[in-house]
Design an enzyme around this catalytic site. Structure first.
Site, PDB file in Angstrom:
ATOM      1  N   ASP A 100       3.726 -10.390   5.226  1.00 11.08           N
ATOM      2  CA  ASP A 100       3.206  -9.455   4.235  1.00 11.08           C
ATOM      3  C   ASP A 100       3.512  -8.049   4.745  1.00 11.08           C
ATOM      4  O   ASP A 100       2.915  -7.594   5.719  1.00 11.08           O
ATOM      5  CB  ASP A 100       1.695  -9.688   4.087  1.00 11.08           C
ATOM      6  CG  ASP A 100       1.029  -8.666   3.184  1.00 11.08           C
ATOM      7  OD1 ASP A 100       1.714  -7.739   2.699  1.00 11.08           O
ATOM      8  OD2 ASP A 100      -0.189  -8.796   2.963  1.00 11.08           O
ATOM      9  N   HIS A 133      -4.782 -10.174   4.253  1.00 12.44           N
ATOM     10  CA  HIS A 133      -5.252  -9.768   2.925  1.00 12.44           C
ATOM     11  C   HIS A 133      -5.371 -11.038   2.078  1.00 12.44           C
ATOM     12  O   HIS A 133      -4.638 -12.001   2.297  1.00 12.44           O
ATOM     13  CB  HIS A 133      -4.196  -8.820   2.335  1.00 12.44           C
ATOM     14  CG  HIS A 133      -4.550  -8.172   1.041  1.00 12.44           C
ATOM     15  ND1 HIS A 133      -4.481  -8.837  -0.158  1.00 12.44           N
ATOM     16  CD2 HIS A 133      -4.941  -6.902   0.756  1.00 12.44           C
ATOM     17  CE1 HIS A 133      -4.820  -7.997  -1.130  1.00 12.44           C
ATOM     18  NE2 HIS A 133      -5.112  -6.823  -0.606  1.00 12.44           N
ATOM     19  N   LYS A 183       2.796   1.394  -2.968  1.00 11.65           N
ATOM     20  CA  LYS A 183       2.269   1.874  -1.691  1.00 11.65           C
ATOM     21  C   LYS A 183       3.332   2.663  -0.925  1.00 11.65           C
ATOM     22  O   LYS A 183       3.097   3.128   0.181  1.00 11.65           O
ATOM     23  CB  LYS A 183       1.791   0.703  -0.830  1.00 11.65           C
ATOM     24  CG  LYS A 183       0.576  -0.036  -1.414  1.00 11.65           C
ATOM     25  CD  LYS A 183       0.052  -1.059  -0.432  1.00 11.65           C
ATOM     26  CE  LYS A 183      -0.774  -2.149  -1.069  1.00 11.65           C
ATOM     27  NZ  LYS A 183      -2.070  -1.720  -1.599  1.00 11.65           N
ATOM     28  N   GLN A 219       1.766  -3.078   3.899  1.00  9.27           N
ATOM     29  CA  GLN A 219       1.322  -1.880   4.608  1.00  9.27           C
ATOM     30  C   GLN A 219       2.386  -1.326   5.552  1.00  9.27           C
ATOM     31  O   GLN A 219       2.380  -0.142   5.865  1.00  9.27           O
ATOM     32  CB  GLN A 219       0.052  -2.193   5.415  1.00  9.27           C
ATOM     33  CG  GLN A 219      -1.158  -2.556   4.573  1.00  9.27           C
ATOM     34  CD  GLN A 219      -1.625  -1.428   3.675  1.00  9.27           C
ATOM     35  OE1 GLN A 219      -1.444  -0.255   3.988  1.00  9.27           O
ATOM     36  NE2 GLN A 219      -2.224  -1.781   2.554  1.00  9.27           N
ATOM     37  N   CYS A 271     -10.200  -6.564   0.205  1.00  2.00           N
ATOM     38  CA  CYS A 271      -9.545  -7.854  -0.068  1.00  2.00           C
ATOM     39  C   CYS A 271      -9.245  -8.597   1.231  1.00  2.00           C
ATOM     40  O   CYS A 271      -8.172  -9.175   1.399  1.00  2.00           O
ATOM     41  CB  CYS A 271      -8.266  -7.687  -0.883  1.00  2.00           C
ATOM     42  SG  CYS A 271      -8.555  -6.909  -2.462  1.00  2.00           S
TER      43      CYS A 271
END
Lengths: 173, 418
Positions: B208, B132, B234, B211, B376
């Site tokens: 990251d 991302h 999220k 998600q 993104c």
């Protein structure tokens, strides 16, 4: 609720399926400008030739959604062969049509819509847009306005650059 | 996997859905079919109620007042920090959990503190093609300033990282930035394997988790990375708060990120003394209500169980991939790994040659919310050879009926464009 038929008018779908003036002119001599919609990643390439203060030829390249592609196609048909001053007026009128609802959305009701239409009639000569008026429904879908204006902003930039170059050229001559 | 399937049958989605007020809404005359949780998830009443209850009974600034509600607010804020830390298995939650604005800010924090301390002209960073922008641009900004070079781990046509060459790629690299789960492809990356190679080469690993943390069991004590960033919104929590976890020994020597109140022990005209962990990295009044909301979200997820959620999402992803393939055949191209076990519940797709914007616009007429765009991840879009994709993404509250509604609306989209 704004219906799909407001957005996807038949003339828009026609220009999407059969885009006019598709491709790229050799550059130079043509002015080549790229436009990006950072929202969706769409890219548009406008190549145009300006001779004797007239947009003598224009081609559209790049990829995008039905709205950005049809708007670019309609634009190319509308400006080809037109004097630059007329093209600039058309850009102003078109962008006016695309921005007039922006400040009033959301929360519109029928009363507001009547007001908007009245204001619009005062401010804009939509009739002068001809087939381009088919894109009027896009303003009811604010997210898509940038799709419709992408090619127009790119064209405006191309005209600015062509003008700057011709001024620089005549200054040097 | 058999164990997981048993758990999946225990997940009572129909009852869970009643916890989410937004799912009872109608869009364009249709019940909402919300398939954009990878962008932002919906919040259960338990989260909304916890935030409102805090605001109505306890709100005061934290770490300042000595009066009763200020003390209680501080207590609840710090309790949320510990709850989040336990949720991801942080060995020392009260020091290693830093509240940020979102995952993006967490990654920028690492770039601006660890990066500025350890990266010098000529150094290299290794990223992946599927990152991302949040795990690309902070490094590009630093690379420009510090004259660093950036290398890239490529992906194969199924959207998996190509790791055959990893040892060579990582040689001489100081930092590896990698997503646990692609927000476009759904690919689950082998963080542990990559971290072992990276650590052997002396590199630090920044993951990251935006998600993955909302959808998979996460245990940073075994995951392998050194930093992990994620966002509350999220994972059923509110916007405005995210988390950066970092190893205590890496965080302790770092300089502050932003300057201001809260992050100092002392300020004199001549200079300042930074505060201890974690407050050194939390300048100014933090998002207190949001931290309470995140704490409640974590509690909600834990009560259901991350293993059950994962099993449910595997089952639903399998159903969705099968349904779309059966109904649309070659007209639909789903990006990313073909095996649902190898991916999260994120389905990016191309439907015929209809632009994702147009797909999403027609789906909206049927109440179906999917994301359309570049997500993104423009370097990944270029690798896939597309400008944009449409993306349907699942959370614990989605069911097979949502998938059927998506498929029906896609069929209508195809008919509309003829």
């Amino acid at each position: 609720m704004a219906g799909l038929e407001d957005l996807y008018r038949e003339i828009i779908l026609d220009h999407y399926r059969s885009p006019r003036n598709r491709g790229e002119l050799p550059s130079p001599p043509a002015q080549r400008v790229e436009g990006f919609n950072p929202l969706c990643g769409d890219e548009i390439v406008v190549t145009l030739e300006v001779n004797d203060e007239t947009v003598s030829d224009i081609k559209i390249g790049g990829t995008g959604c039905s709205i950005s592609q049809s708007s670019a196609s309609l634009m190319s048909a509308a400006v080809k062969g037109k004097p630059v001053t007329e093209v600039r007026d058309l850009i102003r009128t078109f962008k006016g049509m695309m921005s007039i609802h922006e400040s009033t959305l959301p929360g519109k009701d029928s009363q507001d819509e009547a007001d908007i239409e009245a204001r619009e009639a005062q401010l804009l000569d939509v009739d002068s847009l001809g087939e381009l008026a088919a894109l009027q429904g896009v303003v009811k879908f604010p997210v898509r306005i940038k799709c419709a204006t992408l090619s127009w902003n790119t064209l405006a930039q191309g005209l600015d650059e062509a003008e700057a170059e011709s001024e620089a050229g005549s200054a040097g001559a | 996997m058999a164990g997981l399937i048993d758990v999946a049958q225990g997940l009572d989605v129909e009852t869970l859905r009643k916890d989410f007020p937004l799912l009872a809404q109608e869009v364009n005359g249709h019940p909402i079919t919300y398939l954009d949780s990878a962008a932002s998830s919906q919040r259960p009443r338990q989260v909304l109620d916890a935030m409102r209850e805090y605001d109505e009974t306890t709100h005061a600034n934290v770490h300042r007042g000595v009066y009763g509600i200020a003390e209680e607010a501080t207590h609840r804020f710090e309790a949320a920090r510990v709850a989040v830390g336990r949720f991801i298995g942080a060995p020392n939650p009260s020091r290693e959990i830093l509240f940020s604005k979102n995952a993006t800010e967490g990654l920028n924090l690492v770039a601006n503190t660890w990066g500025r301390t350890h990266l010098h002209p000529g150094d290299s960073i290794l990223l992946t093609e599927m990152e991302h922008h949040a795990n690309i641009v902070p490094w590009q900004m630093l690379a420009e300033e510090r004259e660093l070079s950036i290398r890239w781990i490529p992906i194969d046509d199924d959207g998996a990282l190509i790791l055959d060459d990893l040892e060579r790629l990582v040689d001489g690299v100081k930092l590896v930035g990698i997503t646990c789960m692609s927000n476009v492809l759904g690919t689950l990356n082998p963080i542990g394997d990559i971290a072992r190679v990276a650590h052997a080469a002396g590199a630090v690993v920044v993951a990251d988790g935006a998600q993955s943390v909302p959808h998979l069991p996460t245990d940073v004590s075994t995951l392998g990375c050194d930093f992990l960033a994620f966002s509350a919104h999220k994972m059923l929590g509110p916007t405005g708060i995210g988390v950066l976890w970092g190893r205590d020994e890496l965080l302790t020597p770092l300089p502050p990120f932003l300057g201001g109140g809260e992050m100092i022990l002392d300020v004199r005209k001549e200079g300042f003394t930074p505060n201890d962990l974690p407050w050194r990295f939390e300048a100014g009044t933090p998002p207190i209500t949001e931290a309470i909301g995140l704490g409640a979200a974590v509690e909600y997820l834990q009560a259901i169980g991350m293993e059950s959620i994962r099993a449910h999402e595997i089952a639903l992803t399998t159903y969705a991939m099968n349904t779309l393939a059966e109904r649309f055949g070659d007209d639909i191209r789903i990006f990313g790994p073909k095996d649902p076990i190898q991916r999260g519940g994120v389905l990016s797709f191309a439907y015929r040659d209809i632009h994702p914007h147009d797909v999403s616009q027609i789906l909206d007429q049927y109440g179906v919310c999917v994301r359309a765009g570049h997500h993104c991840a423009k370097p990944l879009m270029r690798r896939l050879g597309v400008n944009a994709t449409a993306r349907a993404s699942f959370a614990l509250y989605n069911n097979e009926s949502d998938v059927d509604t998506l498929a029906n609306a896609l069929a209508e989209t195809g008919a509309f464009f003829g």
